[in-house]
Design a protein around this motif. Sequence first.
Motif: not given
Ligand code: FCB
Length: 437
Positions: A22-24, A122-125, A167-169, A294-296, A351-353, A399-402
């Motif tokens: 959805y983001q790209i 499933y990544h939210w769409d 992705n991210e339940p 992991y982000y923060t 899987t994400e950072n 597209f960063e969601w909200a």
């Molecule tokens: C995660 C999402 C990803 C993106 C990053 C910044 O929670 O999986 O789609 O929005 O954050």
Amino acid sequence: MFSVSRNQFGPDFTFGAATAAYQIEGGQTDGRGPAIWDSFAATPGNTDKGDSGVMACDHYNRWPEDLDLMRDAGFDAYRFSFAWPRLIPAGTGTVNDKGVDFYDRLIDGMLERGLKPYATLYHWDLPSPLQDKGGWMNRDIAGWFADYAVLVQQKFGDRLDAMATINEPWCVAFLSHFIGAHAPGYRDIRATARAMHHVLLAHGTAVNALRAEGAKNLGIVLNLQKSEPATDSPADKAATHLFDGIFNRWYLDGVLKGEYPADIVKRLGDHLPDGFADDMAVVGTPIDWLGINYYTRSLIADDPATPAFPAKPVEGPLEKTDIGWEIYPQGLTDLLVRVSDDYKKLPIFVTENGMAEVEGIDDPRRVNYYEAHLKAVLEAQRQGADVRGYFAWSLLDNFEWAEGYAKRFGLVHVDYETQKRSPKASYRAFQGLLHNS
Ligand code: FCB
């Protein structure tokens, strides 16, 4: 350049970058059905400037260029997601052949460029017609999702290296049904409790259905947050344990132990679906690998004003990214080691950072962020965690969601007027790492 080299991570370590459909993708007029993010974004106030994924990065048409960027960076693998409404526009039933053709071309394009396909189902769409039937609140979603997973396996499974169910339940359930910040935007504890269980029931049901079709290397992607008390007060410590329960333990214990944490079950009480305990063997179906995003970290304080969940994140003192998230690489090491020590040992993939940074192709703070988190992975490996791969979020600004298009996470800059792609310094840093060792 990063001050780490790829051989430090071990001979079979996989480096990649990640995106989500959805983001790209854009490309919504080619038989794709409506998704919950289309209607959520169309409702005023839900996304920055009312932005949506209608055009996004036009990856639906520009994918060859994007895969070339992946290959030229030297990545081994590409983590992408299938759009359920592109493959099955109504969520169940008729298949959209143009959608199947698109993913055929995309996956073959990865293989031609030596990129291993790491797919997320499933990544939210969520297809909107399924939301009309209650979406994640409806127990039937386990079967709808498993049928979709089987379609993906039958069409593409022979060419995928790995598949993640969800992705991210936590975001699917809590962020979207309790906080209301993501589609479908509910703020209802009963909806939340149902989604918290059904999202994992759907995961386990799909894993079993996929295995019956011969699928291998199946996992799930959890977003884990290092939770620390804002102060030493007993109330803040209790709030932190609760936050950790809702964010981390629910999913880790459910998937890896086949049980939910007793304190959270008690708090959700009657809001959980009747008979949920009978589903726990399915929820805990063994998986082959675990993905961690992991982000923060979160600093947590007691919040008596919200009796249902008296725990709220408060602003911390550390340097922040452009989205306001504290930069805390230590948290990645801590979580990787915790998961490895407290649960059955499994291959783990980051899987994400990555980080949001202000617009521009000169992004030294992002280079530093990646370097610090790559070192955090090395430290986790040193402490015994079986970390097998690392995926940067994200290949492209998207597209960063909200947050709409205002927040940029890409290794590659996207000019949304022209769709021109321009590699940033952080892209070059990965290229240096991956080509020089
Ligand atoms: C995660 C999402 C990803 C993106 C990053 C910044 O929670 O999986 O789609 O929005 O954050």
